[in-house]
Design an enzyme around this catalytic site. Sequence first.
Site, PDB file in Angstrom:
ATOM      1  N   SER A  28       0.840  -1.212   0.000  1.00 14.00           N
ATOM      2  CA  SER A  28       0.000   0.000   0.000  1.00 14.00           C
ATOM      3  C   SER A  28       0.869   1.254   0.000  1.00 14.00           C
ATOM      4  CB  SER A  28      -0.880   0.019   1.253  1.00 14.00           C
ATOM      5  OG  SER A  28      -1.804  -1.022   1.212  1.00 14.00           O
ATOM      6  N   GLY A 100      -5.868  -3.957  -7.916  1.00  9.54           N
ATOM      7  CA  GLY A 100      -7.028  -3.130  -7.579  1.00  9.54           C
ATOM      8  C   GLY A 100      -6.613  -1.796  -6.987  1.00  9.54           C
ATOM      9  N   SER A 173     -13.500   0.737   3.032  1.00  8.50           N
ATOM     10  CA  SER A 173     -12.504   0.520   1.990  1.00  8.50           C
ATOM     11  C   SER A 173     -11.532   1.686   1.923  1.00  8.50           C
ATOM     12  CB  SER A 173     -13.199   0.357   0.630  1.00  8.50           C
ATOM     13  OG  SER A 173     -12.227   0.466  -0.401  1.00  8.50           O
ATOM     14  N   GLN A 175      -9.306   1.898  -0.287  1.00  9.60           N
ATOM     15  CA  GLN A 175      -9.141   2.248  -1.702  1.00  9.60           C
ATOM     16  C   GLN A 175     -10.166   3.291  -2.124  1.00  9.60           C
ATOM     17  OE1 GLN A 175      -9.151  -1.402  -3.954  1.00  9.60           O
ATOM     18  NE2 GLN A 175      -7.173  -2.046  -3.145  1.00  9.60           N
ATOM     19  N   ASP A 326      -6.633  -8.317   4.585  1.00  8.02           N
ATOM     20  CA  ASP A 326      -5.899  -9.161   3.630  1.00  8.02           C
ATOM     21  C   ASP A 326      -5.342 -10.420   4.285  1.00  8.02           C
ATOM     22  OD1 ASP A 326      -6.412  -7.405   1.572  1.00  8.02           O
ATOM     23  OD2 ASP A 326      -4.547  -6.283   1.848  1.00  8.02           O
TER      24      ASP A 326
HETATM   25  C1  S3P Z   1      -5.590  -1.417   0.083  1.00  8.62           C
HETATM   26  C2  S3P Z   1      -6.823  -1.495   0.670  1.00  8.62           C
HETATM   27  C3  S3P Z   1      -7.548  -2.760   0.870  1.00  8.62           C
HETATM   28  C4  S3P Z   1      -6.644  -3.976   0.714  1.00  8.62           C
HETATM   29  C5  S3P Z   1      -5.743  -3.857  -0.473  1.00  8.62           C
HETATM   30  C6  S3P Z   1      -4.868  -2.622  -0.370  1.00  8.62           C
HETATM   31  C7  S3P Z   1      -4.957  -0.094  -0.077  1.00  8.62           C
HETATM   32  O1  S3P Z   1      -8.569  -2.852  -0.094  1.00  8.62           O
HETATM   33  O2  S3P Z   1      -7.413  -5.149   0.615  1.00  8.62           O
HETATM   34  O3  S3P Z   1      -4.902  -5.001  -0.569  1.00  8.62           O
HETATM   35  O4  S3P Z   1      -3.730  -0.037  -0.357  1.00  8.62           O
HETATM   36  O5  S3P Z   1      -5.658   0.907   0.091  1.00  8.62           O
HETATM   37  P1  S3P Z   1     -10.044  -2.241   0.165  1.00  8.62           P
HETATM   38  O6  S3P Z   1      -9.921  -0.801   0.297  1.00  8.62           O
HETATM   39  O7  S3P Z   1     -10.839  -2.633  -1.047  1.00  8.62           O
HETATM   40  O8  S3P Z   1     -10.516  -2.920   1.414  1.00  8.62           O
END
Ligand code: S3P
Length: 448
Positions: A28, A100, A173, A175, A326
Amino acid sequence: MSHAAPVSRSFSASGPLRGRVRVPGDKSISHRSLMFSALAVGESRISGLLEGEDVLATAAAMRAMGADVARGDDGIWTVHGVGVGGLLQPRTALDMGNSGTSTRLLMGLVASHPITVTFTGDASLSARPMNRVIDPLSRTGAAFTASPGGRLPLMVRGLCPAVPIEYRLPVASAQVKSAILLAGLNTPGITRVIEPVPTRDHSERMLVGFGAKLDVETESDGTRIISLHGEAEFRPQVIDVPGDPSSAGFLIVAALIVPGSDVVVENVGLNPTRAGLIEILRAMGGDITLLDERIVGGEPVADVAVRHSSLTGIEVPPEIAPSMIDEFPILFIAAACAQGQTVTRGLDELRVKESDRISVMAEGLAAIGVIATETPDGLIIQGSGGDPLPGGGTIASRLDHRIAMSFVIAGLVSKSALTIDDIAPIATSFPDFFSLVEILQNRVVQTP
Ligand code: S3P
């Protein structure tokens, strides 16, 4: 960026794991280091960057939008950024591979720039929901053309100046939170995200570090109100990326379940929004000690000493899920080796990760003889009480690195070898995974 041909491999019972290993940089924080450096005018330097496929996809995307991103022979990455608002129109579609985080955060950045960007990805990423970012970002004025169901491939047409929004997150989330904040960087006025359930806060910490004005208020029920003042000016930074607690989790659980193990995993990031796994493993009876607690790159870090332990099944409180979101696949493997039953619930988000991690883990556990019951929002697992797992089956990893690594670790305590149909996805987040496991098995001679 899509993987080459699948690579199948079998894993069987291991002798004790012993020694010290250092986990690679946090995924991240690595993504954010590249993105934010690309928005600063001048040279940023990043050490400890994770060089997995996901992060390399972010590096390629930032280059395609005008930043100068290079790796030195000393492993230090330098980024000469274009300034907030300065991203350029890429000449071709951006291939985000399996990532993602790259996709959703970059959709946010692009939304407030006067450029049009098409995002593509592999089969796993192309099945993941993007409406969770399309909905809030559309309110800023950006326009989206997505594949059916709000999936990739999709095209974002940014708007500049964009409209600042206030948005209450309907899902926990980081993200989605980050996508909105990043859109707010090149937007006049204040962009506000209301976060009822706290998620990883690397964006907030790093945005402040780069010079954004960002305030966080926490209400009595724990809700966080994050206010970002737009039209930020970023100063280049020197960043030391701490080790990834999510990658460390595989080695920590391996040391807990392989009899006779005694391991130190060095340089593990322990930001409280990420440290839930260690708390739960300790509650299950795991012998885990934190050594040399320190601050690296503005984040709490420690070396984590782990010894083989008799684990006991547990009911995992759903509130802890965001701080170990995760880590559930590898927790399920720990649970399979524990005494008694482990119950997890409130894990709906696991169904929209690189795979549906509830059903893919249930399928894989069944294939190696573990009794696991799938519920709508979790798994109930009957542990072996410390006995070896039966093993013997074949696991479909479904383009999901964490599924593959979890079953590699399960293989280390399985009576009969298990087979994973494709271990290639491990390179998305943890390219050194096998070499670190082999060092702990003392099958590799360490060079000083
Ligand atoms: C992440 C947020 C998480 C996590 C992903 C990395 C990030 O996802 O599962 O591996 O770096 O912001 P979500 O925001 O969809 O929960």
